[in-house]
Write a protein that holds these residues in place. Sequence first.
Motif, PDB file in Angstrom:
ATOM      1  N   VAL A  46       0.851  -1.196   0.000  1.00 51.69           N
ATOM      2  CA  VAL A  46       0.000   0.000   0.000  1.00 51.69           C
ATOM      3  C   VAL A  46       0.883   1.241   0.000  1.00 51.69           C
ATOM      4  N   LEU A  47       0.654   2.101  -0.971  1.00 49.52           N
ATOM      5  CA  LEU A  47       1.411   3.343  -1.089  1.00 49.52           C
ATOM      6  C   LEU A  47       0.457   4.534  -1.015  1.00 49.52           C
ATOM      7  N   GLY A  48       0.833   5.543  -0.235  1.00 46.31           N
ATOM      8  CA  GLY A  48       0.079   6.794  -0.205  1.00 46.31           C
ATOM      9  C   GLY A  48      -1.186   6.785   0.613  1.00 46.31           C
ATOM     10  N   ALA A  49      -1.368   5.813   1.506  1.00 47.55           N
ATOM     11  CA  ALA A  49      -2.592   5.780   2.317  1.00 47.55           C
ATOM     12  C   ALA A  49      -2.729   7.036   3.165  1.00 47.55           C
ATOM     13  N   TRP A  50      -1.606   7.659   3.496  1.00 47.30           N
ATOM     14  CA  TRP A  50      -1.623   8.875   4.310  1.00 47.30           C
ATOM     15  C   TRP A  50      -2.299  10.040   3.575  1.00 47.30           C
ATOM     16  N   ARG A  51      -2.483   9.893   2.266  1.00 44.92           N
ATOM     17  CA  ARG A  51      -3.116  10.974   1.505  1.00 44.92           C
ATOM     18  C   ARG A  51      -4.621  11.057   1.755  1.00 44.92           C
ATOM     19  N   ILE A  52      -5.225  10.002   2.274  1.00 44.73           N
ATOM     20  CA  ILE A  52      -6.655  10.037   2.568  1.00 44.73           C
ATOM     21  C   ILE A  52      -6.880  10.930   3.785  1.00 44.73           C
ATOM     22  N   ASN A  67     -12.990  -8.876  -9.361  1.00 41.40           N
ATOM     23  CA  ASN A  67     -13.996  -8.836  -8.300  1.00 41.40           C
ATOM     24  C   ASN A  67     -13.424  -8.537  -6.922  1.00 41.40           C
ATOM     25  N   ILE A  68     -12.153  -8.821  -6.698  1.00 43.46           N
ATOM     26  CA  ILE A  68     -11.601  -8.571  -5.357  1.00 43.46           C
ATOM     27  C   ILE A  68     -11.095  -7.146  -5.191  1.00 43.46           C
ATOM     28  N   ASP A  69     -11.221  -6.299  -6.233  1.00 43.43           N
ATOM     29  CA  ASP A  69     -10.753  -4.918  -6.099  1.00 43.43           C
ATOM     30  C   ASP A  69     -11.465  -4.198  -4.960  1.00 43.43           C
ATOM     31  N   GLY A  70     -12.788  -4.397  -4.847  1.00 43.54           N
ATOM     32  CA  GLY A  70     -13.537  -3.749  -3.774  1.00 43.54           C
ATOM     33  C   GLY A  70     -13.094  -4.212  -2.403  1.00 43.54           C
ATOM     34  N   PRO A  71     -13.089  -5.539  -2.124  1.00 43.95           N
ATOM     35  CA  PRO A  71     -12.586  -6.007  -0.829  1.00 43.95           C
ATOM     36  C   PRO A  71     -11.150  -5.578  -0.558  1.00 43.95           C
ATOM     37  N   MET A  72     -10.324  -5.503  -1.612  1.00 42.66           N
ATOM     38  CA  MET A  72      -8.936  -5.079  -1.405  1.00 42.66           C
ATOM     39  C   MET A  72      -8.872  -3.626  -0.938  1.00 42.66           C
ATOM     40  N   LEU A  73      -9.698  -2.761  -1.521  1.00 45.97           N
ATOM     41  CA  LEU A  73      -9.716  -1.366  -1.087  1.00 45.97           C
ATOM     42  C   LEU A  73     -10.278  -1.237   0.324  1.00 45.97           C
ATOM     43  N   ILE A  74     -11.296  -2.035   0.624  1.00 46.85           N
ATOM     44  CA  ILE A  74     -11.861  -2.002   1.980  1.00 46.85           C
ATOM     45  C   ILE A  74     -10.816  -2.434   3.006  1.00 46.85           C
ATOM     46  N   GLY A  75     -10.011  -3.444   2.663  1.00 44.63           N
ATOM     47  CA  GLY A  75      -9.025  -3.966   3.599  1.00 44.63           C
ATOM     48  C   GLY A  75      -7.746  -3.157   3.689  1.00 44.63           C
ATOM     49  N   THR A  76      -7.489  -2.281   2.721  1.00 41.58           N
ATOM     50  CA  THR A  76      -6.248  -1.502   2.743  1.00 41.58           C
ATOM     51  C   THR A  76      -6.470  -0.026   3.038  1.00 41.58           C
ATOM     52  N   SER A  77      -7.706   0.429   3.000  1.00 40.27           N
ATOM     53  CA  SER A  77      -7.990   1.826   3.331  1.00 40.27           C
ATOM     54  C   SER A  77      -7.807   2.056   4.833  1.00 40.27           C
ATOM     55  N   PRO A  78      -7.218   3.175   5.220  1.00 40.04           N
ATOM     56  CA  PRO A  78      -7.075   3.466   6.649  1.00 40.04           C
ATOM     57  C   PRO A  78      -8.387   3.849   7.335  1.00 40.04           C
TER      58      PRO A  78
END
Length: 237
Positions: A46-52, A67-78
Amino acid sequence: MRGHPRRGEADGRVSATDGTLPSPSGAAVARRIGIGLMYGLWRPRVLGAWRIPSAGPVILAGNHSHNIDGPMLIGTSPRPVHFLVKKEAFVGPLDPFLLALGQLKVDRTSADRAAIGQALGVLEHGGVLGIFPEGTRGDGDFASLRSGLAYFAVRSGAPIVPVAVFGTATPRDDGRSRPLPRLRSRIDVVFGDPFEAGDGSGRRTRAALDQATERIQKRLGAHLGTARRLTGRPDQT
């Protein structure tokens, strides 16, 4: 959602509290589940999560090739994310499960007023809305954007954070698509700088939404190019 919101929506007359708002605690549970599954099955970088932004309304706009793009974003978003999910995914026991996890059911064939109201409600309450602006899985290159993202951004005033996900749609040796990425393979998630979609005028006309969509597409495309250089994936999704 297809095309523009219906007449009356572009000028702000859609209530942001139509229907029952998705559960913030449910989205928090979804994030914990996502962290366990995504980091347990694969190796996200994960790169740049601090930008959120750490607080306030935010729209995550991701490319979509698996199909796993959504779960991946849910699991990697801060922060917990409420994703707009096509209604076809809400089948059998998945229907109450996804709703309990704070996800939003949307009919992509029409201007879904209930989903629009719920999404705006998430943003009005300072939450994070996740959306795939291309509307469906494709090449994951933001080549074709629908106007829904521009509408939510202009209507709410929430900043958009572009997200690029690479490594979920890797082909098999025979060239056919894999149902899932290889276990423990690396998946890159790159968050970009937040930006405003509107021109500062506050206009919500069809012309303003068209212009906002063009600005969004340029920013998302530029982020995709930057993310590919950062991750060394010039031709991958």
